[in-house]
Structures are given as C-alpha cells and as structure tokens.
Motif scaffolding. Sequence first.
Motif, PDB file in Angstrom:
ATOM      1  N   ASP A  54      46.192 101.316 -26.578  1.00 31.11           N
ATOM      2  CA  ASP A  54      46.139 101.381 -28.037  1.00 31.11           C
ATOM      3  C   ASP A  54      47.385 100.752 -28.661  1.00 31.11           C
ATOM      4  N   GLY A  55      47.820  99.632 -28.084  1.00 29.01           N
ATOM      5  CA  GLY A  55      48.958  98.890 -28.610  1.00 29.01           C
ATOM      6  C   GLY A  55      50.311  99.389 -28.178  1.00 29.01           C
ATOM      7  N   ARG A  56      50.371 100.459 -27.360  1.00 25.77           N
ATOM      8  CA  ARG A  56      51.649 101.028 -26.937  1.00 25.77           C
ATOM      9  C   ARG A  56      51.846 100.838 -25.438  1.00 25.77           C
ATOM     10  N   ASN A  57      53.063 100.465 -25.057  1.00 26.43           N
ATOM     11  CA  ASN A  57      53.398 100.313 -23.647  1.00 26.43           C
ATOM     12  C   ASN A  57      53.517 101.702 -23.019  1.00 26.43           C
ATOM     13  N   VAL A  58      52.712 101.955 -21.980  1.00 26.05           N
ATOM     14  CA  VAL A  58      52.682 103.287 -21.358  1.00 26.05           C
ATOM     15  C   VAL A  58      54.056 103.666 -20.806  1.00 26.05           C
ATOM     16  N   ALA A  59      54.809 102.694 -20.323  1.00 28.09           N
ATOM     17  CA  ALA A  59      56.139 102.984 -19.784  1.00 28.09           C
ATOM     18  C   ALA A  59      57.052 103.602 -20.833  1.00 28.09           C
ATOM     19  N   ASP A  60      56.829 103.295 -22.122  1.00 28.18           N
ATOM     20  CA  ASP A  60      57.682 103.802 -23.196  1.00 28.18           C
ATOM     21  C   ASP A  60      57.229 105.166 -23.718  1.00 28.18           C
ATOM     22  N   VAL A  61      55.916 105.460 -23.593  1.00 28.68           N
ATOM     23  CA  VAL A  61      55.395 106.676 -24.252  1.00 28.68           C
ATOM     24  C   VAL A  61      54.857 107.711 -23.272  1.00 28.68           C
ATOM     25  N   ALA A  62      54.821 107.409 -21.952  1.00 35.56           N
ATOM     26  CA  ALA A  62      54.280 108.354 -20.965  1.00 35.56           C
ATOM     27  C   ALA A  62      55.011 109.683 -21.048  1.00 35.56           C
ATOM     28  N   GLY A  63      54.244 110.768 -21.059  1.00 36.58           N
ATOM     29  CA  GLY A  63      54.825 112.104 -21.123  1.00 36.58           C
ATOM     30  C   GLY A  63      55.019 112.640 -22.519  1.00 36.58           C
ATOM     31  N   THR A  64      54.894 111.815 -23.526  1.00 36.16           N
ATOM     32  CA  THR A  64      55.053 112.293 -24.897  1.00 36.16           C
ATOM     33  C   THR A  64      53.793 113.022 -25.350  1.00 36.16           C
ATOM     34  N   ARG A  65      53.939 113.861 -26.357  1.00 29.88           N
ATOM     35  CA  ARG A  65      52.800 114.625 -26.868  1.00 29.88           C
ATOM     36  C   ARG A  65      51.731 113.703 -27.445  1.00 29.88           C
ATOM     37  N   ASP A  66      52.147 112.683 -28.161  1.00 26.76           N
ATOM     38  CA  ASP A  66      51.178 111.770 -28.764  1.00 26.76           C
ATOM     39  C   ASP A  66      50.342 111.059 -27.704  1.00 26.76           C
ATOM     40  N   PHE A  67      50.978 110.637 -26.607  1.00 29.65           N
ATOM     41  CA  PHE A  67      50.237 109.927 -25.564  1.00 29.65           C
ATOM     42  C   PHE A  67      49.285 110.876 -24.839  1.00 29.65           C
ATOM     43  N   ARG A  68      49.721 112.112 -24.586  1.00 32.28           N
ATOM     44  CA  ARG A  68      48.856 113.088 -23.921  1.00 32.28           C
ATOM     45  C   ARG A  68      47.643 113.416 -24.788  1.00 32.28           C
ATOM     46  N   LYS A  69      47.803 113.352 -26.083  1.00 34.88           N
ATOM     47  CA  LYS A  69      46.664 113.575 -26.986  1.00 34.88           C
ATOM     48  C   LYS A  69      45.738 112.368 -27.030  1.00 34.88           C
ATOM     49  N   LEU A  70      46.290 111.194 -26.743  1.00 32.75           N
ATOM     50  CA  LEU A  70      45.496 109.960 -26.811  1.00 32.75           C
ATOM     51  C   LEU A  70      44.596 109.794 -25.589  1.00 32.75           C
ATOM     52  N   VAL A  71      45.120 110.104 -24.380  1.00 34.04           N
ATOM     53  CA  VAL A  71      44.398 109.862 -23.124  1.00 34.04           C
ATOM     54  C   VAL A  71      44.291 111.167 -22.341  1.00 34.04           C
ATOM     55  N   GLN A  72      43.069 111.515 -21.940  1.00 34.91           N
ATOM     56  CA  GLN A  72      42.833 112.709 -21.140  1.00 34.91           C
ATOM     57  C   GLN A  72      41.984 112.346 -19.919  1.00 34.91           C
TER      58      GLN A  72
END
Length: 576
Positions: free
Chosen positions: A356-374
């Motif tokens: 969704d336009g965000r590099n996983v290496a930068d956002v992995a483990g964040t609350r927003d990313f966990r809400k985005l992908v399950q």
Amino acid sequence: MAEPILDISGLDISFTTYGERTQILHDVSMKVGAGERVSLIGQSGSGKTVTMRAIIGTLPMPPGSIDAGSIRFEGTELLTLDKRARNRLKGTGISIVLQDPLLSFNPVLTIGRQMDDVVRFADMRLGTSRPRAERQAHIYEVLRNVQLADGERICHAYPMMLSGGMRQRVLIAMALLNSPRLLIADEPGTALDVTTQQEILILLNKLVDETGMSLMLITHNLGVVREMADRIYVMQRGRIVESGRREEIFSKPSHDYTRELMDAVPSLYGPKVTDVANDKADRTVIKLRDLSKDFPLRAGLFNRQVGISHAVRNVDLDIEHGDIFGIAGESGSGKTTLAKMLLGLFPPTTGEITVDGRNVADVAGTRDFRKLVQIVYQNPGSSLNPKRSVGDQLSVPLIFAGYDKSGIPARIRELLELVDLPARYASMYPHELSGGQKQRVAIARALSVDPKIVVLDEPTSALDVLIQNVVIELLQRLRSELDLTYVFISHDLSLMRNFCNRVAIMFRGEICEQGETPSVFAQPQHPYTRALLSSIPVLTDDEAARKPVVDAAERQAVLASTTTLTQEATNVSDWN
C-alpha cells in the motif's frame, strides 16, 4: 470380493460425556478382502476415525463403549481377545499410518532408534530376539522398499531433519517393519503437496501389489479414492450409507450424501470450473522486487555454519487491489517464507517489499501495519489458544488496535455475526468447536482490526470438502463486502483454479510461472507446473484426459530437482 481378512458386522459404539450417552456408530458393517484396497470416506465427524480405533484397539474405554457388533480379523474375534493377544496383532497383523507424520514421531529420538524399538517390541511380544546387526539390516531393507536408499543416513537423522514426504515414507516403513497383513492409512496424503502425495499413493499401490497385503484407506479426498480403491464405503453420521465397487460409486452414486460429497470437490477442468475475475484492480497494493531470503544452516556442538539455504530467490510480483492471488508450490518451495516476509516477520536478504505504498522494512511491527495486513493460518486448532474462550481471543487484537474497552463486546458479536456464528460462541472454547467453526473464528480474528490485505496460508487443507466449500464461500462473501485483497497460499490447485483470479507457481524459491489463472492452467509452460497439474487426483475420466501429459522421465527429473533442494536445506552430511 476376495476372502475377507477383516469383517466388521453390526458395530455400535457410544461415548458418555458429562453423564450423557451419545451413540457414534450405528450398525456399521464392512469387509476388506485379502490383497484388496478398500476406502472409507466421509466428512469430518462421520465416524471414520472411531471405526479405525475400534479395529486397532485404541478406542478409549471409558468414555467409549462397544455396545454391539463384531470385528473379526482372519477369522479371530478381536473384541473378545485379551490385551496381550490384541497387542501381539499390532504391527504384525494390523499396522497403521497416521495423518501427520511429524506428530507420529518422537522429536528427541533418531529415526533409527524409533524403528529399532518397533522391531524389538514386536520380537518381545512374539517371544523372539534378533541381534542388533540383524535388526539394522532389516530396517535398511524396509527403507529401500519405500524408496529411501540411504538407510544409514535416514536412521541417524531426527524427524525434523527430513522433508514431509520423507517422513511419510519412514512412517510407512515403520508400519511395514513386521510384515502386517492389513495396513490402515488414515489420510496419508492430506498434509502433503500434490507431487509428494502422488509418490506416496504410487508407493502404497506398489506395496499392495508386491506384498499381497490389504489396504484400508481412510480419507475425504475423493480424487485419491478414485485412483486407489477397489471398493468404497461411504459413512455419514456414524452410518454406512452406500458401498460398492469404485466404478459404480463414481459413475452412478445412489445416495444423496455421496452425490453431495462429489459435487463439493472443485473441478480442475470442464464446465463446472469457475473463472474468477477482479473488477477492482485500480492500483497495485503489493509490490515485490528482486526479493531473496537466505538462511544459514548450522550444525554440531558449536552450532557452526555449514551451508546456506536459498529459501526465496529473485522474486518479482505485483498484486492488485481486489486480487485473490494464489501462490502454489511444493512444501519447501518458499511459499510460507515469502508470506512471512510480506507480513514483516522475516527481513529479506535482498530486495524490497512495498505494501500500500509503504516499504515493509520501515513499518514492520507498527500498529498501523498490523492493522493493514493480517493472516489466517493453516490449522485453526493450533493457532487458537485452547485455554482462552473465543471472546477472549477476539478481544486481544482489538485491545492491541486501541479499541475502546466498553465497545469490545459489541465488536465481538459483530465479528461472530460476520462469519455466520451465533453470539453465544463467544463464551465457548476451541475444543467445543468443529474444524469449520474454528476456522471461522480464526477468520473473524484476522478481520477484527479491519485489514485491507489478508494472507490465507493453507486455510482449508485440514478441512473436508463440504466444510471447505462453506469456508471458501464465506471468504468470497467477505472479500466483496469488506473490499479485501487476498494472498492465497496452497498446494490444492483444484481449489486455486476456482478461487483465484491470478496465480504464481513457486519452484525452488523462484517464481517459475505466473499469470491469469485460466491461462496458466490451460497452457502451463514450465515443466514443474505441468508436473503439478498432472499429479492432481480428479474425479472424472474427462478431467484426467485434459491434464498435462508428463512422461516418467520428465516427472522424475522434476522430482529429483525438488528432492535435491530439500536435502540441501534439511539434511546436511555433518549434522552429527
């Protein structure tokens, strides 16, 4: 039918729980002839496993009780035998191959030790004793019979050092160590990919032909039954509702339940196939570029590195908004590693993942990313906490996502309603649910934080075809209602053909073929894709005729290349 080696007549079995008696088997009668292949089919909960446990003498009593009937093996009534006489039959008269080979082994003992124990205990029961060297030579010979030539290396390995197919072969070898006259195979290919399953089925057929033993195959995979069985018994709710020759059952099933089972099997080719479309593909939501993942292989007392396993290599993928994107391949091909990198659980060795336009290496483990992908895992029985209620397990991701605690009970009721479960299930525990209900809870948990992307990691492999259909219909409805994008990981290509709009085939960590589902299945280009499709068991002669034709040499070349990778990754020569 040949002279029966196993004759079950009028078997009634009941269980008593919390003071309430429930009858599980009702007047079950069936026969297995000498040298015959007989299949017992039916959905989960139909009574197949209870029947099997009554035959081999492992039915828990209490709470179980055999109320009526007879089980005769080679003319001997088993139900009246004392415990010692019954034990003498185990492994020598009747042997069993269970569904999950990894759970059937002791993880802290070598394969050789466990196989030697089987031989020694059989000798003790028969009042004989063989020298260790003679037992070892016998074990190596049996391993060669199941196409495991390097018996010494296998015997020095631990279960986790072998691939799934090798473990299943070893389990079959253990069942054959003491030359049984009847082999019971309980879902022997369910946990395996299609090419490995095909190898196991060919092996079982070969053993029946060469040794003259009888085979009782317990399964809900009707494609496997069509390829294996001489005769079939169909079981529903503890009753045999139909029986007959394989040709009769598949050409003209007489019972509604049998027809329902057959109709539930997804077609690989023909008019029943569904072409799935994606009319929401307005942007790319997942982008993988030059993605690779290496794992060090370590061994010895000092855990030194002895090699590298290239789990994923140079993968490029684009997944569009609204896709049901299938990733297929054998065990060890890199599918799950790819999914874990997509979820941010494994950092890639090289390459980049954009979600969704965000590099996983930068956002992995964040609350927003966990809400985005399950993710929805393969086995809901192991992914749900047995000590916590359904409501408690649904509340955990809600608390993590920052939901107001006062609104959580209402959200739990809403989630249960979303997956067609009554609100009262919130107070129930996993052991009180069926397999399909557990999977619905796992799906509800994944959807609790309103994700936009859901990874489905073999979500139906542990389910029978009827429950699988219900779960797939639920997933299709949720995709439409909630505007979801699915990444569907599976080795069930028949299901993938009818569920995914685009597919990618993984081979030795690489994407060997990808494209629109109908075109990949109609005209497979890579030899590995052709081998996969040719290995899928189907229900009709028409489907069998449409499968790619792969000759023995081509199949052997593909299997050899996949086996080499498995051994490279899991069987290093100096583990010890």
